[in-house]
Design a protein around this motif. Sequence first.
Motif, short mmCIF file in Angstrom:
data_model
loop_
_atom_site.label_atom_id
_atom_site.label_comp_id
_atom_site.label_asym_id
_atom_site.label_seq_id
_atom_site.Cartn_x
_atom_site.Cartn_y
_atom_site.Cartn_z
N SER A 80 0.80 -1.65 0.37
CA SER A 80 -0.13 -0.12 0.01
C SER A 80 0.60 1.42 -0.04
O SER A 80 0.23 2.30 -0.87
N VAL A 81 2.47 1.77 0.28
CA VAL A 81 2.54 2.23 0.42
C VAL A 81 3.49 2.69 -0.50
O VAL A 81 3.27 3.95 -0.99
N HIS A 82 4.08 1.73 -1.65
CA HIS A 82 4.15 1.43 -2.50
C HIS A 82 3.35 2.69 -3.56
O HIS A 82 3.25 3.32 -4.71
N ASP A 93 3.07 17.22 -9.17
CA ASP A 93 4.67 17.09 -9.59
C ASP A 93 5.77 17.79 -8.94
O ASP A 93 6.05 17.25 -8.87
N ARG A 94 5.02 17.79 -7.64
CA ARG A 94 6.05 18.11 -6.01
C ARG A 94 5.17 17.78 -4.89
O ARG A 94 3.84 18.24 -4.82
N ILE A 95 5.55 18.32 -3.79
CA ILE A 95 5.09 18.19 -2.78
C ILE A 95 5.87 18.98 -1.45
O ILE A 95 7.06 19.11 -1.22
N ASP A 96 4.99 20.22 -1.31
CA ASP A 96 5.88 21.15 -0.36
C ASP A 96 5.99 20.26 0.87
O ASP A 96 7.14 21.24 2.54
N LEU A 97 5.35 19.70 1.29
CA LEU A 97 4.58 19.08 2.73
C LEU A 97 4.49 17.80 3.57
O LEU A 97 2.80 18.17 2.26
N LEU A 98 5.03 17.11 4.09
CA LEU A 98 4.86 15.76 3.60
C LEU A 98 4.87 15.46 5.75
O LEU A 98 5.82 15.84 6.38
N LEU A 125 8.43 2.41 10.74
CA LEU A 125 9.04 1.34 9.01
C LEU A 125 7.70 2.25 7.83
O LEU A 125 8.32 2.15 6.93
N GLY A 126 6.42 2.31 8.19
CA GLY A 126 5.68 2.89 7.10
C GLY A 126 5.80 4.10 6.79
O GLY A 126 6.31 4.40 5.37
N HIS A 127 6.28 4.77 8.02
CA HIS A 127 6.91 6.40 7.53
C HIS A 127 7.58 6.07 6.75
O HIS A 127 8.41 7.38 5.72
N PHE A 128 8.61 5.66 7.65
CA PHE A 128 9.97 5.68 7.05
C PHE A 128 10.48 5.19 4.90
O PHE A 128 10.49 5.54 4.45
N ALA A 129 9.52 4.61 4.93
CA ALA A 129 9.13 4.03 3.31
C ALA A 129 8.28 4.73 2.75
O ALA A 129 9.10 5.33 1.15
N LEU A 130 7.61 5.59 3.10
CA LEU A 130 6.23 6.85 2.58
C LEU A 130 7.60 7.20 2.20
O LEU A 130 7.50 8.51 0.99
N THR A 131 8.21 8.03 3.00
CA THR A 131 8.94 9.09 3.28
C THR A 131 10.07 9.21 1.81
O THR A 131 10.48 9.80 0.96
N GLY A 132 10.70 7.98 1.98
CA GLY A 132 11.83 7.66 0.73
C GLY A 132 11.36 7.49 -0.26
O GLY A 132 11.82 7.82 -1.54
N ARG A 297 17.10 -1.68 5.12
CA ARG A 297 17.20 -3.40 4.90
C ARG A 297 15.57 -3.62 4.58
O ARG A 297 14.97 -5.07 3.86
N LEU A 298 14.63 -4.04 6.10
CA LEU A 298 13.24 -4.28 5.61
C LEU A 298 12.94 -3.72 5.04
O LEU A 298 11.41 -4.29 4.73
N THR A 299 12.14 -2.68 4.46
CA THR A 299 11.97 -1.82 3.67
C THR A 299 11.78 -1.96 3.11
O THR A 299 11.15 -1.57 1.50
N GLY A 300 12.83 -2.48 2.20
CA GLY A 300 13.19 -2.61 1.06
C GLY A 300 13.77 -1.09 0.21
O GLY A 300 14.04 -0.41 -0.48
N VAL A 301 13.50 -0.28 0.61
CA VAL A 301 13.76 1.00 0.27
C VAL A 301 14.91 2.33 0.81
O VAL A 301 15.12 2.45 2.04
N SER A 302 15.63 2.70 0.20
CA SER A 302 16.83 2.94 0.20
C SER A 302 16.69 4.79 -0.38
O SER A 302 15.94 5.41 -1.22
N TYR A 303 17.16 6.37 0.68
CA TYR A 303 16.82 7.37 0.33
C TYR A 303 18.28 7.41 -0.84
O TYR A 303 19.71 7.18 -0.31
N PRO A 304 17.96 8.49 -1.97
CA PRO A 304 19.52 8.62 -2.74
C PRO A 304 20.54 9.42 -1.92
O PRO A 304 20.68 10.85 -2.22
N PHE A 305 21.12 8.48 -0.71
CA PHE A 305 22.18 9.67 -0.33
C PHE A 305 23.44 9.31 -0.07
O PHE A 305 23.44 8.26 -0.16
#
Length: 305
Positions: A80-82, A93-98, A125-132, A297-305
Amino acid sequence: MARTWTESDIPSQCGRRVVITGANSGLGFETARALAVRGASVVLAVRDVGKGEHAAERIAAIAPAAEVGVVWLDLASLYSVHEAAAELHAKYDRIDLLVNNAGLMYPPRSTTRDGFEMQFGTNHLGHFALTGLVLELLLRAPNPRVVTVSSNAHRFGSEIRFHDLHWEQSYDRIRAYGQSKLANLMFTYELQRRLSSHGSTMLAVAAHPGASDTALIRNSPAMVRRLAPFVAPVVAQSAAMGALPTLRAATDPAVLGGQFYGPGGVGQVRGYPRIVSSNRRSQDTQVQHRLWRTSERLTGVSYPF
């Protein structure tokens, strides 16, 4: 005495697109309502679309000129997060605030669809994945922010239990909630450090509502639920007051990345929002970094840093 900060201090939000998780009721609804009244285009990211659409209608009645959308988001499901992130990419086209607001408190032990302990999986974890997954949309905005709602209960989470993150050995729902709220703070601090090291103008900020009269108490122990009607009017503040720390973190031009906002009264239980402190454990940079790696590792979502 410092001047109080209220909804009237929210600057114009015209031109800002805001995504708020868990926005169909309680703190999330009050946050969405206040931002819509000030001109923001608001997206309610909710588990129950029907309730989300009803909330959108209530906001539209209060702020007829506001643009209010609804997106399905179940933070207890990475699928669902994906899906929610993909819908946000397709529509905007953009999000100013999450605003990472949705939360679960004190349920009997259960797991998310991906096998995570429900409070840690949903709240962190859900919010970590969504933000990424929507980070690219945030970085397209001129002055983006991510506000993650933690709790004073982070003090009950004495540690991040890497040896038993999902409480499979034994379950303490109060400490498990505290761990998830401690993780919210550590996520904010680590995210801000990574943003700053890459020269980004995006801000990561945390907030907590103190003791607020919302439905979050529904999974509390029976004794707490029985006493709530008598204690809440004395101790707890309204959801509108509880949302003020989030609103200040989200809109005050003076906010800095890595700050934590909460009620200014005794014990941070109630009152008008100000900068507050978190416990020493939350500021352990080594644990923050380890939690980040574990979350990737748990979410499979990596941030581009």
